[in-house]
Design a protein around this motif. Sequence first.
Motif, PDB file in Angstrom:
ATOM      1  N   GLU A  37      38.019  39.942  43.203  1.00  0.00           N
ATOM      2  CA  GLU A  37      36.852  39.436  43.163  1.00  0.00           C
ATOM      3  C   GLU A  37      35.797  40.365  43.382  1.00  0.00           C
ATOM      4  O   GLU A  37      34.544  40.049  42.637  1.00  0.00           O
ATOM      5  CB  GLU A  37      36.579  38.230  44.267  1.00  0.00           C
ATOM      6  N   ASP A  58      41.632  36.911  45.566  1.00  0.00           N
ATOM      7  CA  ASP A  58      40.372  36.816  46.185  1.00  0.00           C
ATOM      8  C   ASP A  58      40.625  36.991  47.800  1.00  0.00           C
ATOM      9  O   ASP A  58      41.137  36.006  48.354  1.00  0.00           O
ATOM     10  CB  ASP A  58      39.659  35.411  46.328  1.00  0.00           C
ATOM     11  N   TRP A 110      35.120  30.428  43.261  1.00  0.00           N
ATOM     12  CA  TRP A 110      35.470  30.944  41.840  1.00  0.00           C
ATOM     13  C   TRP A 110      35.988  30.049  40.755  1.00  0.00           C
ATOM     14  O   TRP A 110      35.463  30.220  39.858  1.00  0.00           O
ATOM     15  CB  TRP A 110      36.678  32.191  42.235  1.00  0.00           C
TER      16      TRP A 110
END
Lengths: 197, 171
Positions: free
Chosen positions: A72, A99, A119
């Motif tokens: 991320e 992430d 996301w």
Amino acid sequence: MFNAADMFKAFGKHRDKAIVIATGTSGRHWREASTDMKRDVALGGSMGQTTAACLGLALGLPNEKVCLFDSEGSLLMNLGILPTVSGKQPKNFYHFLMDNECYATTGGQPVANAQNLDWAGMAKSAGYAATYHFDNLEDFASNVGDIMKKAGPVFVSMKIVPEIENEPIGRRQRQPAGRSRGEMIRDLREIAGVKVS
Amino acid sequence: MVQQAALLSPERIVSEFQKNGVTHVITIPDSETNYLYELMKEQPWLDVISSCREGETMAIAMGLSIAGKTPVCLIQNTGMMESGDSIRGMALGSGLPLVMVVGYRGWTRHGITPDSAAVYTEPFLNAFGIHYYLVEHDADGDRISLAFQEAKATNKPVVVLIGDEYHGFNR
């Protein structure tokens, strides 16, 4: 959250002949799970641009599945790549996001607003064909086989346990040297039947 | 008034692309290249990829080159300077040939410009050790082919600077 090593084991069962690009601290575990090194490629080299390189590879090799395991922090450096990907709708592109909510390789400093970022929602809004979010291994493992059968671009957000490195660079244990970029390109071209004049 | 016919035509650039086997153009359109964009989109042999930031273009190009394609990055000098790390890691770091066509914003034939984008363009390229060719008119078009030849021979990026002083791409 779940462990990257376990996630890669689960993914590996459904990889088939996909080309895999694994990035970041968590991505190192792919080496332990991969059984087809010639289809593993490192496309890093500049900040936040691995996703773009994978898009190029997917567009250039439309008959090969291209699986990117992104991080991320890297994706945030070039978030505009999400609509760039969607604009071309590569059916063979599978974008997995690991992430861990921090910059693990630099000591675990938090990523901006990490715990509140959606996301999968971002990817969906940008125009990905299918998006998923997983925060536990069981759900991921039971769905990844079906996900790999979907037409891309597919985005899979995963909450991954951070593996923070806080040792000074000089004291860190080095990974054994892998293939050079030139060797990877040569191998990939060979297996994909790429002819270069 | 200077006539467009005396300047660099988009048709000449697209013709050079076709002659050199270009398969993809990765671009962020700007005011100087608007007409070029329209012409490129009309070509059945060419895939135009719209990018969101110039640094993406070198990375996408690397992926395409690995796959055996012949991409071109079409950007402006301002975006090229923003792309420094991508030029370093993807264009120079890949060891693959790449032609980047760069709009030379602020360029004048007089050598004097108030635009810092132009002031820093050539020093930027020199700092990276990237060779470049200046193209101003249709008569210079063969320099685009020279850039392709040099990129292929050296496996490095080569830049074509479009010295479009009169915004000849605009209709």
